[in-house]
Design a protein around this motif. Structure first.
Motif, mmCIF file in Angstrom:
data_model
loop_
_atom_site.group_PDB
_atom_site.id
_atom_site.type_symbol
_atom_site.label_atom_id
_atom_site.label_comp_id
_atom_site.label_asym_id
_atom_site.label_seq_id
_atom_site.Cartn_x
_atom_site.Cartn_y
_atom_site.Cartn_z
ATOM 1 N N VAL A 151 16.088 24.554 -23.075
ATOM 2 C CA VAL A 151 16.687 23.716 -24.114
ATOM 3 C C VAL A 151 17.621 24.604 -24.896
ATOM 4 C CG1 VAL A 151 16.269 22.289 -26.129
ATOM 5 C CG2 VAL A 151 14.649 22.264 -24.224
ATOM 6 N N ASP A 152 18.896 24.333 -24.797
ATOM 7 C CA ASP A 152 19.888 25.233 -25.384
ATOM 8 C C ASP A 152 20.397 24.689 -26.709
ATOM 9 O OD1 ASP A 152 21.446 27.435 -25.553
ATOM 10 O OD2 ASP A 152 23.029 26.716 -24.213
ATOM 11 N N GLN A 153 21.097 25.532 -27.428
ATOM 12 C CA GLN A 153 21.724 25.161 -28.687
ATOM 13 C C GLN A 153 23.229 25.332 -28.550
ATOM 14 O OE1 GLN A 153 20.153 27.674 -31.718
ATOM 15 N NE2 GLN A 153 18.041 27.408 -31.104
ATOM 16 N N PRO A 154 24.008 24.481 -29.231
ATOM 17 C CA PRO A 154 25.453 24.693 -29.210
ATOM 18 C C PRO A 154 25.828 26.069 -29.729
ATOM 19 C CG PRO A 154 24.939 22.541 -30.107
ATOM 20 C CD PRO A 154 23.639 23.277 -29.976
ATOM 21 N N GLU A 155 25.082 26.561 -30.717
ATOM 22 C CA GLU A 155 25.349 27.898 -31.250
ATOM 23 C C GLU A 155 24.057 28.464 -31.810
ATOM 24 O OE1 GLU A 155 26.700 31.426 -32.256
ATOM 25 O OE2 GLU A 155 27.760 29.961 -31.064
ATOM 26 N N PRO A 156 23.579 29.611 -31.345
ATOM 27 C CA PRO A 156 22.338 30.199 -31.870
ATOM 28 C C PRO A 156 22.442 30.432 -33.371
ATOM 29 C CG PRO A 156 23.076 31.347 -29.884
ATOM 30 C CD PRO A 156 24.186 30.433 -30.289
ATOM 31 N N THR A 161 20.353 18.841 -38.347
ATOM 32 C CA THR A 161 20.929 17.548 -37.965
ATOM 33 C C THR A 161 22.145 17.743 -37.070
ATOM 34 O OG1 THR A 161 20.189 16.640 -40.085
ATOM 35 C CG2 THR A 161 21.800 15.360 -38.844
ATOM 36 N N LEU A 162 23.024 18.659 -37.452
ATOM 37 C CA LEU A 162 24.230 18.900 -36.647
ATOM 38 C C LEU A 162 23.881 19.444 -35.267
ATOM 39 C CD1 LEU A 162 26.576 20.512 -39.333
ATOM 40 C CD2 LEU A 162 26.628 18.164 -38.478
ATOM 41 N N GLN A 163 22.827 20.224 -35.190
ATOM 42 C CA GLN A 163 22.474 20.885 -33.934
ATOM 43 C C GLN A 163 21.647 19.995 -33.023
ATOM 44 O OE1 GLN A 163 20.924 25.055 -33.931
ATOM 45 N NE2 GLN A 163 19.099 24.083 -33.083
ATOM 46 N N ASN A 164 20.649 19.305 -33.584
ATOM 47 C CA ASN A 164 19.691 18.578 -32.751
ATOM 48 C C ASN A 164 19.828 17.063 -32.811
ATOM 49 O OD1 ASN A 164 18.088 20.956 -31.856
ATOM 50 N ND2 ASN A 164 17.678 21.136 -34.047
ATOM 51 N N LYS A 221 26.153 17.901 -24.344
ATOM 52 C CA LYS A 221 25.126 17.460 -23.394
ATOM 53 C C LYS A 221 24.985 18.454 -22.244
ATOM 54 C CE LYS A 221 25.622 12.521 -24.396
ATOM 55 N NZ LYS A 221 26.107 11.208 -23.893
ATOM 56 N N GLN A 222 26.114 18.931 -21.744
ATOM 57 C CA GLN A 222 26.049 19.926 -20.679
ATOM 58 C C GLN A 222 25.333 21.184 -21.155
ATOM 59 O OE1 GLN A 222 30.074 20.608 -19.381
ATOM 60 N NE2 GLN A 222 30.409 18.442 -18.880
ATOM 61 N N SER A 223 25.585 21.565 -22.399
ATOM 62 C CA SER A 223 24.945 22.756 -22.945
ATOM 63 C C SER A 223 23.444 22.565 -23.060
ATOM 64 C CB SER A 223 25.551 23.070 -24.318
ATOM 65 O OG SER A 223 24.882 24.140 -24.937
ATOM 66 N N LYS A 224 23.021 21.366 -23.477
ATOM 67 C CA LYS A 224 21.593 21.119 -23.687
ATOM 68 C C LYS A 224 20.843 20.816 -22.392
ATOM 69 C CE LYS A 224 21.572 19.737 -28.519
ATOM 70 N NZ LYS A 224 20.508 20.686 -28.893
ATOM 71 N N GLU A 225 21.579 20.479 -21.352
ATOM 72 C CA GLU A 225 20.941 20.155 -20.079
ATOM 73 C C GLU A 225 20.962 21.326 -19.102
ATOM 74 O OE1 GLU A 225 23.100 16.788 -18.754
ATOM 75 O OE2 GLU A 225 22.166 15.407 -20.203
ATOM 76 N N ARG A 226 21.240 22.504 -19.615
ATOM 77 C CA ARG A 226 21.264 23.670 -18.737
ATOM 78 C C ARG A 226 19.907 23.856 -18.065
ATOM 79 N NH1 ARG A 226 23.000 28.585 -22.018
ATOM 80 N NH2 ARG A 226 22.825 29.572 -19.974
ATOM 81 N N GLU A 227 19.948 24.336 -16.888
ATOM 82 C CA GLU A 227 18.763 24.402 -16.023
ATOM 83 C C GLU A 227 17.629 25.200 -16.657
ATOM 84 O OE1 GLU A 227 17.619 26.101 -11.579
ATOM 85 O OE2 GLU A 227 19.705 25.928 -12.205
ATOM 86 N N GLN A 249 22.514 30.742 -9.990
ATOM 87 C CA GLN A 249 23.164 31.236 -11.204
ATOM 88 C C GLN A 249 23.319 30.091 -12.202
ATOM 89 O OE1 GLN A 249 26.889 33.132 -10.552
ATOM 90 N NE2 GLN A 249 27.363 33.315 -12.715
ATOM 91 N N LYS A 250 22.951 30.340 -13.433
ATOM 92 C CA LYS A 250 23.050 29.319 -14.465
ATOM 93 C C LYS A 250 24.498 29.185 -14.942
ATOM 94 C CE LYS A 250 18.357 30.224 -16.098
ATOM 95 N NZ LYS A 250 17.526 30.672 -17.234
ATOM 96 N N PRO A 251 24.905 27.967 -15.258
ATOM 97 C CA PRO A 251 26.273 27.792 -15.758
ATOM 98 C C PRO A 251 26.461 28.517 -17.080
ATOM 99 C CG PRO A 251 24.985 25.786 -16.071
ATOM 100 C CD PRO A 251 24.167 26.711 -15.221
#
Length: 913
Positions: free
Chosen positions: A577-582, A680-683, A568-574, A632-634
């Motif tokens: 919309v982020d991915q756990p792993e590109p 499915t695993l990612q989104n 959730k922290q990864s996807k809520e980055r400022e 600065q972004k986390p």
């Protein structure tokens, strides 16, 4: 078999053991009054086993379901009584109404325990009539039988080495070898039942057996004993230790006051069978002597009265409703293994060719293999200390905040918790045994910690590890991993031949619950632990890798896991919309240049370059905090990124294996299925909460095949899935539907998976499907073994491997090692190879391999669908058709061609030898 009369109260007649197949209860009603369920003989069997009407009804329904599937259980269709008995057992377990013992059931239908287990397994594989509750019950019975069988065979052989079967006239006529054998075994069974709550622990059970043997050796007259036991018992008599007790005297009073001379017998037994003397003494004084005090053994002719012991054991046996292990003494057919299984327990190897030099050691007995595995661990830890070494103390002193006191306090506190939980699981008398095992884990913990710090010091050229060494989760994880290695080493089960541990009450993830540690946190230390301890055996490395896989499959996805917070922290980055792993990085090889510090500390990974695999240096030293600009972004979590990479590779490996098995005529579907799976695993990662990775895999496969009009039924997917390694039937039998509600995987697909992903799945029906996800780099274990073959550079398909010796160095002496049929024919280039006969053997081997490959190709067709699945009824499986998949795969054809090419290359290049 007509019903036996009910067993009367009181002890059995002297000299006879109470019948093991009699139970409690009143006289059953006549069969004529019970014809509402099934045939007359079925009703009579139910009366014999004293089952209730609801058990009768459910058992008959199960039997009708089984018998209606023609050809499903080959060889049992005409053996109605066998099937009736199994169906009654299934119904009784499901309804918690066991009115009979397992042995009583086997006796009533004339079936052996091995045949019963095999029939239950066949019914489960072919009919899916077995619930997870019955699966668990059968697994417990199977493990207990394996332990008892292994121990009895060891006991019988050991007694033959201790006692003179035909003693001289100096001994009492009433004191015979069969009587000593019988009394000793029943005493052990009673002690095992009283002392151990977890009766499938092979190691503690064997240590307890040695205590029983020591006890009876000291009770026996020297004339009955062989050397060296005869000399030790004679010395005890000379030194004033009374051998034979008076009648009705409690023996525990004398045995509790052991002298140095008295320990000679147990020392000989421990040395003979490779047991740790301190551990066996611990079992003797903390478990065996309290057992003797509690049962109040009455003696006769110098031995405990066998009738009294048998009566007490029968009370336990009837309470547990399982296996009457006294039948081993009679070589009862009920407990006998089949011929092939018995051959595996033979101790003496046989030569295939009298003229051939014997250099192949057959599999060891389960007890001997368990003792050897423990010895290997002890050799690693003999030089280790259960206190921090001087080097560790030096690292602690270099820290800004010295962690020594907190580390010692944590080790002591967790040790008390471990000791308490171990006693709860195994038996209250075994608390000190748990303490001993924990101390071994602490030794390994300090040893690995020191190795990790040395590596970090070389990597970063720093000496201050304050931040890492004051991290509570890091220490708890590292300690848990060390203790898990010890527990797995001692957890070897009697049914295993590869040296790995099996599922018991103490198996992983038991240690996580004991130490209150999250699976995702434990995962972070596994790889660094293996790299830091090069002395770990191959079996232990495999075990830890399997623990890692279990975490990635399901344990890390439990609802209370910290993994979801990271996602959730990864996807809520400022602002993004982020991915756990590109996904673009999935086709790159997985780099293993991270350490435990990388995973437990932060900052972590720079987000500047998408797909970058470079890691930032980790500030594991204690320094002044630097305030970052507000804009600065986390930074992204290294542990999350690495976790997803590993999950993707494990997932693709499973999917690829299943696709090769089921979709060899539709290879183009694999990429589509993988894209849906990865999406499915990612989104839609919430679908993984309290579920299993393989459940999403099977649903993805079914959904794509359905939308592409490929006839692949769920029952076929499940059948193929059962054949994969390390699978559990509960994965597809019991899937979370909604909170507190579980059902089969087809129900999960219809009610949850399809509803969530319907729009996405339908996109694959068009001619322009979604952009396909890249296929991950072919998964390969990151844990390199020292004897793994290495490829010769310059692109040659030539591999080299360290020359294996048929001997190992143990206790200052060379002893034979176990070599496999493959390791026997390994060739060392440059070595004097020998005569032409060796080439002929290689040719024979290759020819044999070719035939085996051909046979394998013939049988490796698509799996035969299950005749009936409980979740595949009333049209629930919409894709259920009648088509059969073709018999031979393109993959198998290619494999056969490769074998032919390899053979021609081998025969055309004899000069390389």
């Amino acid at each position: 078999m007509p019903p036996k009369p009910p067993r009367k109260g009181g002890a059995a007649a002297k000299g006879q053991r109470a019948s093991p197949d009699r139970g409690t209860g009143g006289t059953p009603p006549p069969a004529a009054a019970r014809l509402e369920f099934g045939e007359t003989d079925f009703v009579a069997l139910c009366d014999t086993l004293r089952v209730s009407d609801i058990v009768r009804a459910n058992a008959w329904k199960t039997y009708e379901k089984v018998s209606s599937a023609d050809g499903t259980l080959v060889g049992y269709s005409e053996k109605k009584k066998d099937l009736w008995g199994i169906c009654i057992f299934i119904a009784a377990v499901d309804l918690d109404e066991m009115t009979f013992t397992f042995t009583e059931l086997l006796k009533s239908i004339g079936m052996s325990v091995c045949t019963c287990f095999r029939l239950l397994r066949e019914m489960d594989v072919n009919m899916d009539t077995i619930s997870t509750k019955v699966d668990s019950n059968v697994s417990r019975l199977n493990k207990k039988y394996d332990v008892l069988s292994a121990l009895y065979h060891k006991f019988e052989r050991t007694c033959g080495l201790i006692y003179i079967i035909q003693p001289s006239s100096q001994t009492s006529a009433e004191l015979s070898f069969p009587l000593v054998l019988k009394t000793s075994w029943i005493t052990f069974l009673l002690a095992k039942g009283k002392v151990l709550q977890m009766e499938d622990d092979l190691v503690i059970s064997f240590q307890l057996l040695l205590c029983v043997l020591d006890y009876f050796i000291k009770l026996s007259p020297p004339a009955m004993l062989k050397e060296p036991y005869k000399s030790h018992v004679s010395a005890m008599s000379i030194n004033g230790s009374t051998r034979a007790p008076r009648r009705s005297q409690n023996r525990s009073t004398r045995t509790s006051k052991q002298t140095d001379t008295d320990t000679k017998v147990i020392e000989v037994l421990c040395k003979e069978y490779g047991c740790n003397l301190d551990e066996v003494k611990n079992v003797y004084f903390t478990s065996f002597i309290p057992f003797l005090n509690s049962v109040g053994i009455v003696t006769s002719n110098g031995l405990p009265e066998v009738e009294d012991l048998s009566r007490q054991y029968e009370e336990l046996y009837l309470k547990n409703k399982d296996i009457d292990a006294r039948l081993f003494l009679d070589n009862d057919e009920t407990l006998q293994r089949n011929h092939i299984e018995c051959l595996q327990l033979e101790r003496t190897p046989r030569k295939n060719n009298p003229d051939e030099e014997l250099n192949l050691i057959l599999p060891q007995t389960p007890v001997r293999a368990a003792m050897n595995t423990i010895q290997q661990l002890m050799m690693i830890l003999n030089s280790a200390s259960d206190k921090p070494s001087d080097n560790l103390i030096s690292y602690f002193n270099n820290c800004t905040v010295n962690p020594k006191e907190s580390i010692l306090a944590r080790v002591e506190n967790l040790g008390n918790i471990f000791k308490e939980k171990f006693a709860e699981a195994v038996g209250q008398g075994c608390a000190e045994i748990g303490s001993q095992r924990y101390k071994l884990g602490v030794r390994l913990y300090y040893r690995v910690m020191e190795s990790m710090l040395k590596s970090e010091e070389e990597r970063l050229s720093v000496h201050n590890f304050s931040k890492l060494l004051n991290n509570n989760i890091f220490h708890t994880s590292l300690l848990a991993c060390a203790v898990e290695v010890v527990m797995a080493t001692y957890g070897r089960n009697a049914s295993q031949s590869d040296g790995t541990s099996t599922e018991t009450d103490l198996s992983f993830p038991w240690i996580l619950n004991v130490l209150d540690l999250k699976a995702f946190d434990f995962y972070k230390v596994i790889e660094s632990f293996i790299k830091a301890e090069p002395s770990l055996t191959r079996e232990m490395i495999k075990h830890l890798e399997r623990c890692e896989h279990r975490i990635m499959e399901s344990l890390a996805w439990q609802s209370d896991s910290s993994l979801f917070d990271l996602i959730k922290q990864s996807k809520e980055r400022e602002g993004q919309v982020d991915q756990p792993e590109p996904t673009c990085s999935l086709n790159f090889p997985l780099q293993h240049n991270h350490t435990a510090a990388d995973l437990y500390l932060s900052p972590v990974r720079s987000p500047k370059k998408k797909g970058s695999t470079a890691l930032n240096p980790i500030p594991i030293i204690d320094a002044q905090p630097v305030l970052a600009p507000q804009t600065q972004k986390p930074q992204k979590s290294t542990s999350l990124s690495l976790f997803y990479k590993k999950v993707y590779r494990l997932a693709y490996l499973r999917l690829n294996t299943l696709c090769l098995r089921l979709l060899f005529d539709h290879p183009e579907l694999e990429h589509l299925i993988w894209t849906l799976f990865q999406h499915t695993l990612q989104n839609e990662y919430e679908l993984m909460k309290d579920r299993h990775l393989d459940q999403i895999m099977m649903c993805s496969m079914y959904g794509i095949c359905k939308v592409k009009n490929v006839d692949l039924r769920f029952k076929i997917i499940v059948t193929a899935y059962k054949e994969l390694t390390n699978t559990n039937q509960e994965t597809f039998k019991r899937v979370l539907i909604r909170e507190g509600q579980y059902d089969s995987i087809i129900v999960f697909y219809n009610l949850v998976f399809m509803q969530k992903l319907k729009t996405n799945i339908l996109q694959y029906a068009s001619n322009r499907p979604p952009t396909l996800s890249p296929i991950p780099h072919i998964p390969r274990s990151p844990y390199k073994f020292s004897n793994s073959p290495l490829r010769v550079p310059a692109g040659s398909n030539i591999y080299i491997s360290p020359l294996k010796s048929p001997y190992k160095f143990s206790e200052g002496m060379l002893s034979p090692t176990k070599m496999t049929p493959r390791s026997r024919i390994l060739v060392s280039i440059g070595e004097s190879f020998g005569t032409s006969e060796k080439f002929q053997k290689i040719n024979q081997m290759v020819g044999s391999s070719d035939r085996q490959l051909k046979r394998s190709a013939e049988v490796s067709t698509a799996p035969k669908p299950l005749k009936r699945l409980r979740f595949d009824i009333e049209g629930q499986d919409e894709a259920d058709g009648s088509k059969h998949l073709p018999g031979e795969s393109k993959f198998q054809q290619k494999l056969a061609e490769m074998m032919v090419s390899w053979r021609s290359l081998l025969f055309s290049c004899p000069r390389i030898f």
